[in-house]
Design a protein around this motif. Sequence first.
Motif, short mmCIF file in Angstrom:
data_model
loop_
_atom_site.label_atom_id
_atom_site.label_comp_id
_atom_site.label_asym_id
_atom_site.label_seq_id
_atom_site.Cartn_x
_atom_site.Cartn_y
_atom_site.Cartn_z
N LEU A 38 9.85 -5.68 -1.79
CA LEU A 38 9.69 -6.70 -2.23
C LEU A 38 10.82 -7.93 -1.33
O LEU A 38 11.36 -8.75 -1.12
N LEU A 39 10.94 -6.97 -0.74
CA LEU A 39 12.20 -7.32 0.68
C LEU A 39 11.16 -9.01 1.84
O LEU A 39 10.35 -8.23 1.75
N PRO A 40 12.17 -9.89 1.42
CA PRO A 40 11.83 -11.12 2.40
C PRO A 40 11.16 -10.72 4.04
O PRO A 40 11.92 -9.18 4.54
N PRO A 41 10.24 -10.10 5.00
CA PRO A 41 9.66 -9.99 5.74
C PRO A 41 10.62 -10.06 6.93
O PRO A 41 10.31 -9.59 7.55
N ALA A 42 11.34 -11.37 6.95
CA ALA A 42 12.28 -11.13 7.49
C ALA A 42 13.51 -10.20 7.50
O ALA A 42 14.96 -10.31 9.24
N TYR B 288 11.14 3.68 -2.22
CA TYR B 288 11.43 2.91 -0.70
C TYR B 288 10.23 2.22 -0.58
O TYR B 288 11.06 0.75 -0.30
N GLY B 289 9.11 2.15 -1.13
CA GLY B 289 8.11 1.52 -0.37
C GLY B 289 8.08 0.02 -0.63
O GLY B 289 7.76 -1.35 -0.92
N MET C 292 0.83 -1.31 -0.55
CA MET C 292 -0.04 -0.39 0.22
C MET C 292 0.48 1.46 0.14
O MET C 292 0.60 2.57 -0.59
N PRO C 293 1.74 1.11 0.42
CA PRO C 293 2.69 2.52 1.20
C PRO C 293 3.14 2.94 -0.60
O PRO C 293 3.40 4.20 -0.87
N VAL D 93 17.02 1.76 -4.93
CA VAL D 93 16.21 2.38 -4.61
C VAL D 93 17.03 3.99 -4.73
O VAL D 93 16.46 5.17 -5.51
N VAL D 94 18.13 4.59 -4.61
CA VAL D 94 18.79 5.38 -5.13
C VAL D 94 18.92 5.01 -7.24
O VAL D 94 18.42 6.36 -7.91
N VAL D 95 19.48 4.54 -7.75
CA VAL D 95 18.94 3.88 -9.22
C VAL D 95 18.16 4.10 -9.82
O VAL D 95 17.16 4.98 -10.80
#
Length: 306
Positions: A231-235, A225-226, A37-38, A129-131
């Motif tokens: 996409l990152l795993p929750p861990a 960033y959102g 959502m973000p 994020v930067v690229v």
Amino acid sequence: MTQHPSPSLPAHRPGASKQAPEAPDDTNPSRTTRPWMPALLYTLGFLTVYLLAVCTPWGQRAENALFDLGIQGGEEAWIYPLSGSAYGSTPIPPMELSAKPTVMAGLAVIVVLTLVRRCWRQGFAALGVVVLAIGAKEAFKSSVPRPDLVGAPENLLDQGFPSGHTVIPAALTLAAVLVASPRVRPYVATAGVLWLACIAAATATMGGHRPSEVLGATLLACACYGLATWLLPPAVAPGATRDPRALPATTLTLALAVALASGARNDTLTRSLISAATSFLCVILVWYAAVGRPAHTARRTRPALD
């Protein structure tokens, strides 16, 4: 009569009734919120600002009027001596020609932090994020030129949406938050938003970009960033951060002061206040994305009632 022993009852322990049975882990962002959502909301905000401010005649007239409020150019801005526009002056990164060196230095810092902390996934996400933010800015400006709907002077058609100078501190701040440890993450965000407050206000008040272009650049960085945190795993995704109670209020107060000083001009109070307000809104967006939103993903387990 034979009496059968009654089943033994568990011994009563003080305070045992006030605690709920072991509950499943509720700190997983995928179970408490919708992490996509973000990114969606920031993207919709970016498109909304573009459509209203750039694609409508009244939006263009409102922002073009800001350039006519100051009789002089950027020289009337308080921050002009530090902007790099003055001959022989050193610009505040990433103003003027320091934009590319600032990006390269920021990427190098992210790589070093990734190697030291061995947070490979967060490091790749931070670089992404930067690229992605800078690349999307360049692609959008080149593929979607600014239409002239009100017959504006030619010098007002050079600026593009979104602002490149603003997207750099916003994206680098959010990327640094990804690779920073949870203990120092709020302080990294504080330093980043203070930097953003200065650059966003200076860019708007000196006429390099309109307020909508500054705000659009911040929304673009937050959307990237959102997407990265989704996409990152929750861990390994950024979790809840415990920042000192006074830090948010202190950070926002300092950011407001920086925005007011960086956006101040000698010739017009209106443009100064609008530039400062735009900058402060950018600060709120980045602070909420970096610190505020992850802090709400972890919910405390309430004690069970008797």
